[in-house]
Design a protein around this motif. Sequence first.
Motif, PDB file in Angstrom:
ATOM      1  N   ARG A  72       0.553  -1.256   0.594  1.00  0.00           N
ATOM      2  CA  ARG A  72      -0.082   0.013   0.008  1.00  0.00           C
ATOM      3  C   ARG A  72       0.677   1.250  -0.273  1.00  0.00           C
ATOM      4  NH1 ARG A  72      -5.621   0.927   3.247  1.00  0.00           N
ATOM      5  NH2 ARG A  72      -6.253   3.099   2.434  1.00  0.00           N
ATOM      6  N   GLU A  73       1.703   1.306   0.951  1.00  0.00           N
ATOM      7  CA  GLU A  73       3.141   2.492   1.080  1.00  0.00           C
ATOM      8  C   GLU A  73       3.194   2.727  -0.557  1.00  0.00           C
ATOM      9  OE1 GLU A  73       2.100   0.964   4.644  1.00  0.00           O
ATOM     10  OE2 GLU A  73       2.839   0.112   2.982  1.00  0.00           O
ATOM     11  N   LEU A  74       3.691   1.807  -0.810  1.00  0.00           N
ATOM     12  CA  LEU A  74       5.284   1.598  -2.399  1.00  0.00           C
ATOM     13  C   LEU A  74       3.544   1.834  -3.684  1.00  0.00           C
ATOM     14  CD1 LEU A  74       7.099   1.834  -4.544  1.00  0.00           C
ATOM     15  CD2 LEU A  74       6.574  -0.639  -4.635  1.00  0.00           C
ATOM     16  N   ILE A  75       2.230   2.236  -3.827  1.00  0.00           N
ATOM     17  CA  ILE A  75       1.780   1.956  -4.743  1.00  0.00           C
ATOM     18  C   ILE A  75       0.961   3.618  -4.624  1.00  0.00           C
ATOM     19  CG2 ILE A  75      -1.330   1.570  -5.098  1.00  0.00           C
ATOM     20  CD1 ILE A  75      -0.853  -1.046  -4.899  1.00  0.00           C
ATOM     21  N   ASP A  76       1.064   4.315  -3.282  1.00  0.00           N
ATOM     22  CA  ASP A  76       0.217   5.591  -2.458  1.00  0.00           C
ATOM     23  C   ASP A  76       1.536   6.372  -3.066  1.00  0.00           C
ATOM     24  OD1 ASP A  76      -1.607   4.808  -2.158  1.00  0.00           O
ATOM     25  OD2 ASP A  76      -1.046   4.706   0.048  1.00  0.00           O
ATOM     26  N   GLU A  77       2.715   5.923  -2.907  1.00  0.00           N
ATOM     27  CA  GLU A  77       4.075   6.763  -3.307  1.00  0.00           C
ATOM     28  C   GLU A  77       3.810   7.251  -4.795  1.00  0.00           C
ATOM     29  OE1 GLU A  77       9.225   6.272  -4.617  1.00  0.00           O
ATOM     30  OE2 GLU A  77       8.240   4.748  -2.846  1.00  0.00           O
ATOM     31  N   VAL A  78       3.533   6.222  -5.257  1.00  0.00           N
ATOM     32  CA  VAL A  78       3.884   6.025  -6.997  1.00  0.00           C
ATOM     33  C   VAL A  78       2.775   6.895  -7.439  1.00  0.00           C
ATOM     34  CG1 VAL A  78       3.902   4.726  -8.862  1.00  0.00           C
ATOM     35  CG2 VAL A  78       4.893   3.764  -7.086  1.00  0.00           C
ATOM     36  N   ALA A  79       1.388   6.431  -6.569  1.00  0.00           N
ATOM     37  CA  ALA A  79       0.149   7.289  -7.190  1.00  0.00           C
ATOM     38  C   ALA A  79       0.209   9.134  -7.168  1.00  0.00           C
ATOM     39  CB  ALA A  79      -0.458   6.584  -6.496  1.00  0.00           C
ATOM     40  N   GLU A  80       1.098   9.176  -5.867  1.00  0.00           N
ATOM     41  CA  GLU A  80       0.784  10.646  -5.626  1.00  0.00           C
ATOM     42  C   GLU A  80       2.203  11.589  -6.582  1.00  0.00           C
ATOM     43  OE1 GLU A  80       2.501  10.496  -1.611  1.00  0.00           O
ATOM     44  OE2 GLU A  80       0.359   9.741  -0.289  1.00  0.00           O
ATOM     45  N   ILE A  81       2.794  10.629  -7.058  1.00  0.00           N
ATOM     46  CA  ILE A  81       3.923  12.179  -8.475  1.00  0.00           C
ATOM     47  C   ILE A  81       3.107  12.234  -9.841  1.00  0.00           C
ATOM     48  CG2 ILE A  81       5.593  11.048  -9.898  1.00  0.00           C
ATOM     49  CD1 ILE A  81       6.796   8.977  -7.923  1.00  0.00           C
TER      50      ILE A  81
END
Length: 330
Positions: A301-310
């Motif tokens: 979830r953390e990695l998904i959010d990280e990429v999505a916030e770029i």
Amino acid sequence: MKLRQLHYIHEVANRGLNVTAAAEALFTSQPGVSKQIRLLEEELGVDIFLRNGKQLSEVTPAGLRILDYTRRLLRESENIRNVAEEFRDTDKGDLSLATTHTQARYALPPVIQKFRQKYPLVRMHLHQGSPPQIAKQAAEGTVDFAIATEAMEHFDQLVMLPCYHWNRSVLVPPKHPLALKIQGKAKLTLADIAEYPIITYTFGFTGRSKLDQAFHAHGLKPDVVLTAVDADVIKTYVRLGLGVGIVASMSYDAKQDADLVRLTADHLFEPSTTHIGFRQGMFLRAYMYDFISEFAPHLTRELIDEVAEIQDPAARSQRVHDLIAKLHMI
């Protein structure tokens, strides 16, 4: 201005200005849609659509700008509904996937089976199409996730995440010269394959571009005599002796395909990467995160959010390339 009116103009634009088709998709009447569009135009003081008699003929310049904002508003309204549902019914809702035949037939069944066991109240909708079609569906918000290997990178609106790498196998009947050559411990080469008619995927499907690049890089022109989007169809014609089959390795079943010889071709082709993509700014419910992680365990979830916030597409693309490189080492 009413949200319903925005839905109407959005659907009419998506249906090629066909008001009747839009009304059917919206489960309402054609006169009702036309009336609401007129009321909205009168309230705004500009025409959204030009008309030729009673037919809509094109979108006006003002209409193009209005439709752009409309798409954003409708996406946010959908996010609002998803937020409410997340707090009201955590384990209940819908999940729509657009994908190719190969993913639907070979990669997704065990993932969907496990997901359904965990979330029995989530209704799933599986749509199949070409990679550009399914990427477009995700970008426009008509499905939640697009899962494919080809064409995803052409849509900047999508957050793409690499799921897994895969490669190809060559399939031939047991008495085919290539099968006999490999039994003699010879190593399969691209030149060997190019000596025979080839049956493989249609261009734009299932990593076909990597296959073409490999032959081109060695100065070879393969004789592709038949293409299909379905590996089972490819195998059928290999059995008939029409040519050598090149398919995704995941599509070979040792029991069901026992009448065919599988020749490993990992050393001949660059691996392809299957991605999952969703619309930038989309609110992901908890079960959506779980589905992604079930399909690709390294996508937390953390990695998904990280990429999505770029926000910058180029920066997001670079981060995805970094993840692909890291995935090679897993």
